[in-house]
Motif scaffolding. Structure first.
Motif, PDB file in Angstrom:
ATOM      1  N   LYS A 123     -30.197 -15.567  50.121  1.00  0.00           N
ATOM      2  CA  LYS A 123     -31.650 -15.722  50.105  1.00  0.00           C
ATOM      3  C   LYS A 123     -32.313 -14.686  49.209  1.00  0.00           C
ATOM      4  N   ARG A 124     -33.439 -15.108  48.662  1.00  0.00           N
ATOM      5  CA  ARG A 124     -34.276 -14.220  47.845  1.00  0.00           C
ATOM      6  C   ARG A 124     -35.728 -14.636  48.043  1.00  0.00           C
ATOM      7  N   PHE A 125     -36.583 -13.691  48.443  1.00  0.00           N
ATOM      8  CA  PHE A 125     -37.987 -13.984  48.710  1.00  0.00           C
ATOM      9  C   PHE A 125     -38.862 -13.358  47.611  1.00  0.00           C
ATOM     10  N   GLU A 126     -39.941 -14.051  47.266  1.00  0.00           N
ATOM     11  CA  GLU A 126     -40.923 -13.496  46.331  1.00  0.00           C
ATOM     12  C   GLU A 126     -42.283 -14.120  46.592  1.00  0.00           C
ATOM     13  N   ALA A 148     -42.368 -17.729  48.294  1.00  0.00           N
ATOM     14  CA  ALA A 148     -41.272 -18.582  47.822  1.00  0.00           C
ATOM     15  C   ALA A 148     -39.967 -18.013  48.368  1.00  0.00           C
ATOM     16  N   ARG A 149     -39.195 -18.881  49.023  1.00  0.00           N
ATOM     17  CA  ARG A 149     -37.921 -18.457  49.621  1.00  0.00           C
ATOM     18  C   ARG A 149     -36.798 -19.271  48.970  1.00  0.00           C
ATOM     19  N   HIS A 150     -35.991 -18.583  48.164  1.00  0.00           N
ATOM     20  CA  HIS A 150     -34.912 -19.237  47.433  1.00  0.00           C
ATOM     21  C   HIS A 150     -33.628 -19.122  48.250  1.00  0.00           C
ATOM     22  N   SER A 163     -32.160 -24.620  47.646  1.00  0.00           N
ATOM     23  CA  SER A 163     -33.562 -25.036  47.773  1.00  0.00           C
ATOM     24  C   SER A 163     -34.492 -23.865  47.519  1.00  0.00           C
ATOM     25  N   THR A 164     -35.733 -24.204  47.214  1.00  0.00           N
ATOM     26  CA  THR A 164     -36.817 -23.226  47.228  1.00  0.00           C
ATOM     27  C   THR A 164     -37.867 -23.748  48.198  1.00  0.00           C
ATOM     28  N   SER A 165     -38.108 -22.967  49.245  1.00  0.00           N
ATOM     29  CA  SER A 165     -39.055 -23.347  50.292  1.00  0.00           C
ATOM     30  C   SER A 165     -40.284 -22.448  50.183  1.00  0.00           C
ATOM     31  N   TYR A 166     -41.451 -23.077  50.166  1.00  0.00           N
ATOM     32  CA  TYR A 166     -42.709 -22.343  50.054  1.00  0.00           C
ATOM     33  C   TYR A 166     -43.494 -22.451  51.356  1.00  0.00           C
ATOM     34  N   ALA A 246     -40.643 -27.637  50.576  1.00  0.00           N
ATOM     35  CA  ALA A 246     -39.368 -27.294  49.947  1.00  0.00           C
ATOM     36  C   ALA A 246     -39.259 -28.162  48.703  1.00  0.00           C
TER      37      ALA A 246
END
Length: 266
Positions: A123-126, A148-150, A163-166, A246
């Motif tokens: 996971k990577r958050f921004e 944004a959560r990748h 996925s990228t979940s917003y 997502a």
């Protein structure tokens, strides 16, 4: 340089010359599909294949390159070329977002049929701002702040989904949902939002299929010729407000089946 052209196919009654490497690739593909060449089986060496088919090494290399692109074979140094193991088929049921009280699972683990210990998540958050596309999906103003959560999802160390979940920053700022240390979260996004007092009553998904881009192929460890399933998901609260998007969720398309059940009144 000349291209070997031996095979002839018919297109609307017209004879069309076909490159020989396509015929050889088709024959090897059929042997793999029929099980004559099973997962893990080693293919003959280049010289041996040249002898069998009576063609040059360049032609054989082109045929093998095509099969590798399709994800059917793999070549490793000092190990030769082997038939790749075929991943199991996974069915995505329409009711996978229904929660199971007390269960340590998510829609992904239920899709994969795996336990919590077999599940791993990169996971990577921004923090980002909604662009035109995201503002339309959220029905919000361009520039609204989002988190944004990748994610890359692993089934026993095999990446099978990305996925990228917003989510809206105004909903999650200063909460455990905004901290990646809390991922994976039992129950998934619906449970996360529920912990914030947001009651999700509807989820929508829109599907498309395409060939993978370079990042998708590399992340999911698939050949460039293996199709992917991309879809956009929305979590919608009981107020009608979109609270998560997502976009996109990506899975390999050749091993994913999406199941729907439609109840009819008549």
């Amino acid at each position: 340089m000349c291209t070997q052209i031996d095979a002839i196919t018919w297109n609307g009654g017209t004879a069309v010359a076909q490159p020989e490497y396509l015929r050889i690739a088709a024959e090897l593909r059929q042997r793999i599909a029929s099980g004559q060449l099973a997962p893990g089986d080693q293919l003959p060496t280049l010289p041996a294949l040249c002898t069998v088919y009576g063609v040059s090494e360049t032609t054989i290399r082109n045929a093998l390159r095509l099969l590798a692109t399709e994800g059917l074979i793999e070549t490793r140094a000092r190990a030769g070329t082997r038939v790749r193991p075929r991943p199991p088929i996974h069915r995505m049921a329409a009711d996978r977002y229904r929660s199971t009280p007390g269960a340590k699972s998510t829609p992904y683990t239920r899709d994969q049929g795996i336990g919590w210990s077999e599940y791993r998540l990169d996971k990577r958050f921004e923090r980002v701002q909604a662009d035109t596309e995201l503002s339309a999906l959220f029905d919000c103003e361009v520039g609204e702040r989002l988190l944004a959560r990748h994610f890359v999802f692993y089934d026993n160390d095999q990446p099978t989904q990305m996925s990228t979940s917003y989510v809206r920053w105004s909903d999650v700022a200063g909460t455990p949902v905004a901290d990646p240390i809390n991922e994976p979260w039992p129950g998934g996004t619906r449970a996360q939002l529920g912990s914030l007092g947001i009651r999700v009553t509807a989820i929508t998904e829109s599907f498309t299929a395409a060939m993978p881009n370079e990042v998708e192929a590399a992340t999911l460890r698939i050949g460039a010729g293996v199709p992917v399933l991309r879809y956009t998901r929305k979590h919608i609260a009981d107020t009608g407000r979109v609270v998560e998007v997502a976009h996109p969720i990506v899975r390999r398309g050749d091993t994913t089946i999406v199941d729907f059940r439609i109840e009819l009144d008549d």
